[in-house]
Design a protein around this motif. Structure first.
Motif, short mmCIF file in Angstrom:
data_model
loop_
_atom_site.label_atom_id
_atom_site.label_comp_id
_atom_site.label_asym_id
_atom_site.label_seq_id
_atom_site.Cartn_x
_atom_site.Cartn_y
_atom_site.Cartn_z
N PHE A 1 21.66 30.75 5.21
CA PHE A 1 22.37 31.78 4.45
C PHE A 1 21.53 32.34 3.31
O PHE A 1 22.00 33.13 2.52
CB PHE A 1 23.67 31.20 3.88
N SER B 1 33.67 35.09 14.11
CA SER B 1 33.37 34.32 12.90
C SER B 1 34.60 33.50 12.55
O SER B 1 35.69 33.74 13.07
CB SER B 1 33.04 35.26 11.74
N GLN C 1 28.96 31.59 2.63
CA GLN C 1 30.32 31.17 2.95
C GLN C 1 30.24 30.60 4.35
O GLN C 1 30.58 31.21 5.34
CB GLN C 1 31.26 32.38 2.92
N SER D 1 22.91 28.28 17.76
CA SER D 1 23.82 28.53 16.65
C SER D 1 24.75 27.34 16.44
O SER D 1 25.58 27.37 15.55
CB SER D 1 24.65 29.78 16.93
N GLU D 2 24.61 26.33 17.28
CA GLU D 2 25.45 25.16 17.12
C GLU D 2 24.66 24.07 16.41
O GLU D 2 23.77 23.45 16.98
CB GLU D 2 25.95 24.68 18.49
N LEU D 3 25.00 23.84 15.17
CA LEU D 3 24.24 22.91 14.35
C LEU D 3 24.27 21.47 14.87
O LEU D 3 23.22 20.82 14.89
CB LEU D 3 24.76 22.99 12.90
N PRO D 4 25.42 20.96 15.31
CA PRO D 4 25.42 19.58 15.82
C PRO D 4 24.45 19.40 16.98
O PRO D 4 23.80 18.38 17.11
CB PRO D 4 26.87 19.39 16.30
N VAL E 1 27.98 29.60 13.64
CA VAL E 1 27.72 30.31 12.40
C VAL E 1 28.12 31.76 12.56
O VAL E 1 27.96 32.35 13.62
CB VAL E 1 26.24 30.22 11.96
N SER E 2 28.63 32.29 11.51
CA SER E 2 29.25 33.60 11.65
C SER E 2 28.28 34.72 11.31
O SER E 2 27.32 34.55 10.56
CB SER E 2 30.44 33.70 10.72
N ARG F 1 32.46 24.39 11.78
CA ARG F 1 33.40 24.11 12.86
C ARG F 1 32.77 23.10 13.78
O ARG F 1 31.66 23.26 14.21
CB ARG F 1 33.70 25.37 13.67
N VAL G 1 32.25 21.30 17.33
CA VAL G 1 32.32 21.87 18.67
C VAL G 1 33.29 21.09 19.52
O VAL G 1 33.46 21.36 20.69
CB VAL G 1 30.96 21.87 19.39
N SER H 1 30.69 28.63 7.70
CA SER H 1 31.86 28.33 8.51
C SER H 1 31.56 27.06 9.28
O SER H 1 30.76 27.05 10.19
CB SER H 1 32.15 29.47 9.46
N GLY I 1 20.15 29.29 12.32
CA GLY I 1 20.33 30.54 11.60
C GLY I 1 21.55 31.27 12.07
O GLY I 1 22.18 30.87 13.05
N LEU I 2 21.87 32.33 11.36
CA LEU I 2 23.02 33.14 11.76
C LEU I 2 22.60 34.09 12.88
O LEU I 2 21.41 34.32 13.08
CB LEU I 2 23.51 33.99 10.59
N VAL I 3 23.57 34.64 13.55
CA VAL I 3 23.28 35.71 14.50
C VAL I 3 22.61 36.83 13.71
O VAL I 3 23.09 37.21 12.64
CB VAL I 3 24.58 36.22 15.15
N MET J 1 28.57 23.56 15.20
CA MET J 1 29.19 24.62 14.39
C MET J 1 28.81 25.99 14.92
O MET J 1 27.75 26.18 15.49
CB MET J 1 28.75 24.47 12.94
N ARG K 1 36.71 25.29 22.53
CA ARG K 1 36.78 24.69 21.19
C ARG K 1 38.03 23.82 21.14
O ARG K 1 39.13 24.28 20.86
CB ARG K 1 36.84 25.79 20.15
N LEU L 1 22.26 24.82 6.31
CA LEU L 1 23.12 25.98 6.07
C LEU L 1 22.60 26.81 4.91
O LEU L 1 22.61 28.04 4.96
CB LEU L 1 24.55 25.53 5.78
#
Lengths: 525, 331
Positions: A509, A190, A516, A470-473, B3-4, A520, A522, A518, A304-306, B1, A217, A505
């Motif tokens: 969430f 994370s 919260q 899990s990679e939004l872009p 996600v965590s 980032r 890629v 994150s 989504g999140l893991v 991104m 990354r 997001l």
């Protein structure tokens, strides 16, 4: 027999300008592949040296050589100016080089503390002192910023992927080695954990530890590296100071060997009828009341999140897990899927996240893997025909621009090529619904672009594509529509015009108390 | 991104009966079955629930126990030791011969050394010549049996000192000596597996060999040690059996490979290595011994007993797969 220990030697070598570790003209070949061709690289005391390159560029081979796991065919390793040969991983460790591998090296039934001290257990003589190990493990975990969240006495097999990765890192830390090699250490972490790790690397660098740092990354590389070495196709391309690099695009250019054109290809524009629609899908404890639809030619993303339940939904649609309730319709008619066999017969294919475990038989050839699910097509008078099989596999592989060797075991192909084998297998079964689960995980930038192009080609040919990522872009760059899942439920649906990072997001969430996110990049595009 | 994943472990929210069974089934399942078996037999046989009969069970279980504890080491490294039966036979001959000529102490020492030596060869063949444990120990079974038969000329070695053979029927504080010995072996195995570096490394090598190797552990040495321990334990088992029959027997222990593997697997040790405890194996031994004792008392023929034990093994493993293994193995 030279050792990097003790540290004073390292300081001395810094003054002499001799690198701590120097790799000279390393060469290594495997059947059919020349993984490394005369690569040189040096590591100075107290520097973070990043190693970047596409998959298949030779990074893993170089790391394996440095860790003592693989012996080079040519070239040499020098430690503080003296040529050395590593006989085993044990040997490399004894000389002060510790490697953290990307694959998770966990003995599942040992405790966290036991894993951290594996091969290096504290205790008098032959005895193992559990209390001491757990106390020391707690200290290291606290240093990593996760002291409160990982219990040293817990069974390591119970931990999430991210936490297992942290155990790997803790393992290297306790050895206090002067050289630490890290292969994609943050891939499963994370943002909080990754930044704690970067902070720790900075602190250890200040104390004189050297790092060889491999990461996809690129923004992270730019942040912490002092120098960067780029490999391509087993050859050394460039080594430069990180401060001299303009941006990640420059690095990508060097890695790919051509200017990075467009990462995301244009979307397929001919959308047809609804092919797959599901409603009320429920599997207790995993997901609830999930409903969505996919049209022919459409690429639909699941963000989504893991642990949000995305993979679980897809596995259930594919018949790999049982459903407790819900309806699946294919081309408008309700269907019942009890097993993957049913799903394949109905033209639904699932391309799992874990290609190595679930998608391919690594010891079998590329040809056999591609043809595995459709041997009927290669039969002559009821017997499987080798030539027919090779012909059909070659045709499929060519259409996917598979660049590896079809005759070689699938395990020897690069990540991108393995993904193509899995895709080829699904195409041959005549699947009309293709479910991709993290299709580009562990694949380099160049191969990613190709996978995106393939996905749209499949869509243009009338396939309905579902993409869990899990990679939004990646989702925003390839999909026509995106569903956001959280806590086992679909929270939001966005059409192309509505794509918005913040809104996705929020959906991802929704089931969590304090969002919260994150964010980032890629590193690509 | 990227996600965590957030928050602490989320599996504490579902403590349901099935989840409980999955988590603790291996640890509590067999003891419960053993207790039920005791109940059933005591209701059906007047003799079963008596001190003499319990001593009987103990004495007949002792040798199997020692051998099975040794087998546990091999199986924990994701290996197998099929040569335990042959080791028992060879050790019985060597022990009896040395004892006859040089006294009990020398005999016991020779016995233990023989078992350890065969284990060492097993380990070397498996790690140096890269022969799969199944094949390596199967071949060693044949070699060692041949050696035992050759040494003895195919007949029993008599003349074992009475001081030794009487131990099989002696008691300390009312407990038969063979039981005391096997409990001692159990304690030693617990200590080795839980409180020594070797023990932890046996679990590591069996659970994830690659991880162990890349952590700088000499996996080969760990495996060799496991087979030496297996050989040592088998020779303890052999001494118990040799004392009971008061002679060296070249055909001793023929059923032990099957029974010891059965006891280990029933005891919850994974055949894939890295998981299970020697305490579980003790219950596996009790299960087999009590089952066979109870069936004897109910006058079930021994051929039928063999079928029952085989069936019980299949039943136990399939229950494990259905209720525990399959679910626990998947995320």
């Amino acid at each position: 027999m030279t050792s990097i220990r003790p540290a004073p030697e390292a300081t001395a070598s810094a003054q002499d300008g001799i690198p701590l570790v120097a790799l000279r003209d390393l060469a290594k070949g495997y059947p059919g592949v020349r993984a490394l061709r005369g690569v040189s690289l040096d590591l100075r005391p107290g520097e973070v040296h990043a190693l970047v390159g596409e998959n298949g560029a030779g990074k893993s081979t170089l790391i394996r050589i440095l860790s003592g796991d693989v012996k080079p065919d040519g070239g040499s390793i020098e430690i503080t100016g003296t040529t050395t040969v590593f006989d085993s991983p044990r040997d490399a460790r004894a000389r002060g080089i510790v490697t953290i591998f990307q694959e998770l090296m966990i003995a599942p039934d040992l405790s966290v503390a036991e894993n951290i001290f594996l091969g290096n257990e504290p205790g008098p003589g032959l005895l193992y002192s559990r209390g001491k190990a757990e106390r020391m493990a707690a200290e290291v975990l606290a240093e990593l910023g996760v002291g409160s969240r990982i219990d040293p006495s817990e069974r390591a097999g119970n931990l999430s992927t991210a936490r297992r990765q942290l155990i790997e890192i803790a393992r290297a830390l306790v050895l206090r080695a002067p050289v630490i090699v890290m292969d994609e250490p943050t891939a499963a972490l994370s943002e909080h954990e990754a930044s704690a790790l970067r902070g720790l690397i900075m602190r250890m660098r200040a104390e004189g530890t050297s790092f060889l740092y491999v990461s996809h990354r690129l923004d992270e590389v730019m942040e912490i590296a002092d120098r960067v070495t780029v490999l391509r196709g087993g050859e050394h391309v460039a080594t430069m100071n990180a401060s001299a690099i303009k941006d990640t695009a420059e690095l990508i250019g060097l890695m790919v060997g051509r200017p990075m054109a467009e990462l995301f290809p244009p979307r397929n524009e001919t959308i047809g009828d609804v092919v797959l629609s599901v409603s009320g899908l429920t599997r207790h404890g995993a997901f609830h009341d999930v409903g969505f639809q996919v049209r022919a030619g459409e690429v639909v993303g699941f963000a989504g999140l893991v642990g949000a339940g995305r993979t679980e939904v897809m596995r259930a649609i594919f018949g790999a897990d049982a459903l407790d309730a819900g309806e699946i319709r294919k081309d408008g008619a309700p269907i019942v899927i009890r097993s993957p066999r049913d799903a394949i017969a109905r033209g639904i294919a699932y391309l799992p996240e874990d290609r190595k475990d679930q998608g391919l038989v690594l010891t079998m050839s590329g040809t056999e893997n591609v043809m595995m699910a459709s041997l009927d097509q290669a039969c002559v008078a009821g017997f499987v025909s080798g030539p027919a099989m090779r012909k059909a596999a070659r045709r499929t592989a060519d259409s996917l621009q598979f660049k590896g060797q079809l005759d070689a075991p699938a395990g020897t192909a690069s990540g991108g090529n393995q993904q193509k084998l899995v895709i080829g297998k699904s195409i041959l079964t005549g699947a009309k619904v293709l479910i991709f689960d993290e299709p580009t995980r562990g694949i380099d930038v160049g191969a990613k672009a190709e996978i995106y192009r393939l996905i749209h080609e499949l869509a243009a040919n009338g396939a309905a594509v579902i993409m869990v990522s899990s990679e939004l872009p990646e989702l925003m760059g390839t999909c026509h529509r995106i569903y956001a899942m959280s806590g086992g439920r679909i929270r939001d649906e966005l059409s192309l015009a509505e794509f918005d990072e913040k809104r996705i997001l929020a959906g991802a969430f929704a089931a969590h108390m304090a969002p919260q996110a994150s964010l980032r990049g890629v590193g690509a595009s | 991104m990227i996600v965590s994943e957030r928050g602490p472990a989320r599996n504490d929210s579902r403590i349901k009966p099935l989840a409980f069974l999955q988590r603790y089934g291996r640890e509590i399942g067999l003891p419960i079955i053993v207790a039920l078996m005791v109940l059933v037999f005591s209701l059906n046989s007047a003799v079963f629930m008596s001190l003499p009969n319990f001593r009987n069970i103990g004495v007949s279980a002792a040798a199997l126990a020692a051998v099975s504890f040794g087998q546990t080491f091999a199986i924990l490294t994701a290996g197998l030791d099929l040569s335990v039966g042959a080791i028992v036979a060879l050790v019985s001959i060597v022990g009896a011969l040395v004892m006859r000529d040089h006294g009990v102490a020398a005999g016991v020492a020779a016995a233990l050394a023989t078992g350890a030596a065969v284990g060492l060869v097993n380990g070397l063949v498996i790690t140096r010549f890269k022969v799969f444990p199944f094949i390596a120990t199967l071949a060693m079974m044949s070699i060692v049996s041949g050696l035992a038969l050759g040494l003895s000329g195919g007949v029993a070695v008599t003349g074992v000192p009475g001081a030794f053979s009487n131990l099989a029927y002696a008691r300390t504080f009312g407990v038969p000596v063979p039981v005391v010995i096997s409990v001692g072996v159990l304690a030693a195995c617990i200590v080795i597996l839980r409180f020594t570096k070797l023990g932890r490394r046996i679990y590591a090598a069996g659970g994830n060999e690659e991880a162990a190797r890349l952590s700088g552990i000499s996996v080969g040495s760990v495996k060799i040690a496991a087979y030496v321990l297996s050989g040592l334990c088998a020779s303890v088992g052999s001494l118990i059996l040799t004392a009971r029959v008061a002679s060296g027997q070249p055909s001793l222990g023929a059923t032990l490979p099957l029974e010891s593997v059965a006891a280990v697997v029933l005891g919850g040790v994974s055949l894939f290595g890295g998981r299970g405890s020697v305490v579980g194996v003790a219950f596996g031994v009790l299960f087999i011994s009590i089952l066979s004792n109870g069936l004897n008392l109910l006058n079930v023929p021994s051929y039928t007993q063999m079928m029952v034990i085989g069936g019980a093994l299949i039943l136990a493993v399939s229950l494990d797969q259905i209720f525990i293994g399959a679910k626990a193995g998947r995320k």
